[in-house]
Design an enzyme around this catalytic site. Structure first.
Site, mmCIF file in Angstrom:
data_model
loop_
_atom_site.group_PDB
_atom_site.id
_atom_site.type_symbol
_atom_site.label_atom_id
_atom_site.label_comp_id
_atom_site.label_asym_id
_atom_site.label_seq_id
_atom_site.Cartn_x
_atom_site.Cartn_y
_atom_site.Cartn_z
ATOM 1 N N SER A 18 -3.864 3.525 5.531
ATOM 2 C CA SER A 18 -5.221 3.040 5.299
ATOM 3 C C SER A 18 -5.465 1.873 6.254
ATOM 4 O O SER A 18 -5.016 1.923 7.402
ATOM 5 C CB SER A 18 -5.377 2.651 3.833
ATOM 6 N N HIS A 45 -7.299 6.977 5.440
ATOM 7 C CA HIS A 45 -8.591 6.629 4.836
ATOM 8 C C HIS A 45 -9.586 6.279 5.932
ATOM 9 O O HIS A 45 -9.307 5.443 6.776
ATOM 10 C CB HIS A 45 -8.454 5.414 3.920
ATOM 11 N N ASP A 138 -3.371 3.399 -3.227
ATOM 12 C CA ASP A 138 -3.231 4.839 -3.043
ATOM 13 C C ASP A 138 -1.859 5.126 -2.422
ATOM 14 O O ASP A 138 -1.390 4.381 -1.566
ATOM 15 C CB ASP A 138 -4.358 5.335 -2.126
#
Lengths: 196, 274
Positions: A18, A45, A138
């Protein structure tokens, strides 16, 4: 150091990144050996609804072919596949990817947890899960599933992560097991391509 | 790990057989990866520890099926999701649709209606809605109710509005809804052109001849065999030269149904029946 793991039977390398992961992926993906006998699957992401440029960013530098997943794409060893923006990417079985527009997880679609959980379900102890820099949590639950099924958990070192929250959460999730480092993983993958 | 569905293919299959036998909802041709994830999330909700226990609970308490169906079918789209799709529809499909004196459109797997209202607004802007009937179908009665209500959380409207603009919208999205405390309610005048109906791509047959069928991000949940069934239904439903729109990551390329279609806008997965 975790393990010992036998890398010889591994089939899939699943990577999640991310915020702050673009740079580390820039090191990691081109470092993967050209004869890698694993399929490489990556969730990064991105803002939703963006047109992904990931294959064109990383493709020219990688020794392995790079593409974005379409519905029911074949899983092939020695290929790097990115999740398309706006979709979760899952592995359906050992031959096939699947996509979904189920609700975002940790505000993200694609979500690392969704990929990792499906990887753990399908591949069990024949999977590597890698959690890179990021600002959410996540990937932690997914990495725990991969580890608990006997797969190899790898986490970017907190010291090198531009945004350490995601690797920290992943470390905590798999504790007391310690994750393998990126360098250890790469060394194992290199050794693998030399012995085969 | 009692709640673990990993590797329990037989348990999952048995569960899906029970769902089909008792409730006539056929998920047996669905992709297992998403079902497994959804059911794993459902286990604590239904206070059971395994798929076998969930199956037994469903047999003993059939009334829970409505709630379970929500877990099995949840998917989240946006209005004008993939604005380039709607732009291509407007530029390439609308001129064709304009040549018909009346239009029937089938939105297959409409879920909570975002794509239905997108299409209705696009057709209103193109002055085609008055001669159109949109059949919006889904297998989940609760989704159909929510689709028909046309009520969406206000915090989603920024995305909807941006998508609408990027799709080449000729009006302002706010012309089509009124706002409540934290929701937007879409215009009743759009609704007179839409018929909502229960229909399963897995078990039902064709019910109308259509000039346009859209089925976006539904086939991704199906395995190949069920995808073929659905694509054959669309081919059967479409009039000669009728138009089919799929999701941006879905493709006809590997399907025998490809033979029924030519590309209209390949990049946007818009096809034309040949």
């Amino acid at each position: 150091m975790s393990g010992p793991f036998d890398f010889k039977h591994l089939k899939v390398l699943a990577i999640g990144g991310s915020a702050g992961s673009i740079e580390v992926l820039n090191q990691l993906l081109p470092a993967l050996p050209s004869a890698l006998p694993l399929a490489v699957v990556v969730v990064v992401h991105l803002p939703p609804h963006s047109r992904s440029e990931l294959p064109s960013i990383y493709g020219p530098q990688c020794r392995l072919p790079v593409r974005e997943a379409s519905d029911k794409d074949l899983i092939e060893q020695g290929t790097i596949v990115f999740a398309p923006p706006g979709y979760h990417l899952l592995v359906e079985d050992e031959r096939t990817f699947a996509l979904s527009i189920d609700p975002p997880v940790h505000f993200s679609r694609p979500s690392i947890d969704v990929l990792f959980e499906s990887v753990a379900d399908v591949y069990g102890d024949r999977a590597i899960g890698v959690v890179l820099s990021g600002a959410s949590e996540d990937g932690a639950v997914g990495l725990k599933r991969i580890a608990s099924r006997g797969g190899v958990p790898v986490v970017q070192s907190i010291g090198t992560a531009a945004v350490p929250r995601m690797p920290e959460a992943a470390r905590q999730a798999i504790a007391p097991q310690a994750p393998m480092t990126l360098d250890e993983m790469l060394a194992n993958l290199e050794a693998l391509t030399e012995t085969r | 790990m009692a709640s673990d569905l990993a590797g329990d293919e037989d348990g999952l299959r048995s569960f899906l057989e029970t769902v089909y036998a008792r409730f006539h909802h056929d998920f047996r041709g669905y992709a297992m990866s998403s079902l497994r994830r959804r059911l794993r999330q459902a286990l604590p909700e239904f206070e059971v520890g395994s798929i076998l226990e969930l199956e037994q609970k469903l047999i003993n308490e059939p009334a829970i099926f409505g709630n379970l169906l929500a877990y099995l079918t949840v998917q989240v789209s946006d209005m004008f999701r993939d604005p380039t799709f709607y732009k291509a529809l407007r530029e390439k499909a609308v001129p064709i649709l304009r040549t018909y004196p009346s239009l029937k459109i089938w939105v297959a797997g409409c879920s909570t209606g975002e794509e239905v209202w997108s299409l209705a607004i696009l057709l209103r802007e193109e002055e085609l809605l008055d001669r159109t009937v949109i059949y919006a179908t889904d297998i989940n009665p609760d989704s159909l109710r929510r689709a028909e209500a046309g009520v969406y959380r206000l915090d989603r409207l920024a995305t909807f509005t941006k998508n609408h603009q990027q799709s080449g919208g000729k009006s302002s999205l706010c012309d089509y809804y009124q706002t409540g405390y934290d929701v937007a309610v879409f215009d009743k005048s759009l609704k007179s052109s839409v018929v909502f109906a229960d229909h399963s791509l897995a078990t039902d047959s064709v019910f109308t001849e259509a000039q346009l069928v859209t089925c976006r991000n539904v086939l991704i949940y199906f395995r190949r065999e069920l995808q073929e069934r659905a694509l054959n239904l669309f081919a059967e439903s479409l009039c000669p030269l009728g138009i089919l729109g799929l999701g941006s990551r879905e493709t006809l390329s590997f399907s025998p149904a490809r033979a029924h279609f030519t590309d209209l806008v390949q990049a946007e997965r818009i096809y034309r029946k040949s």
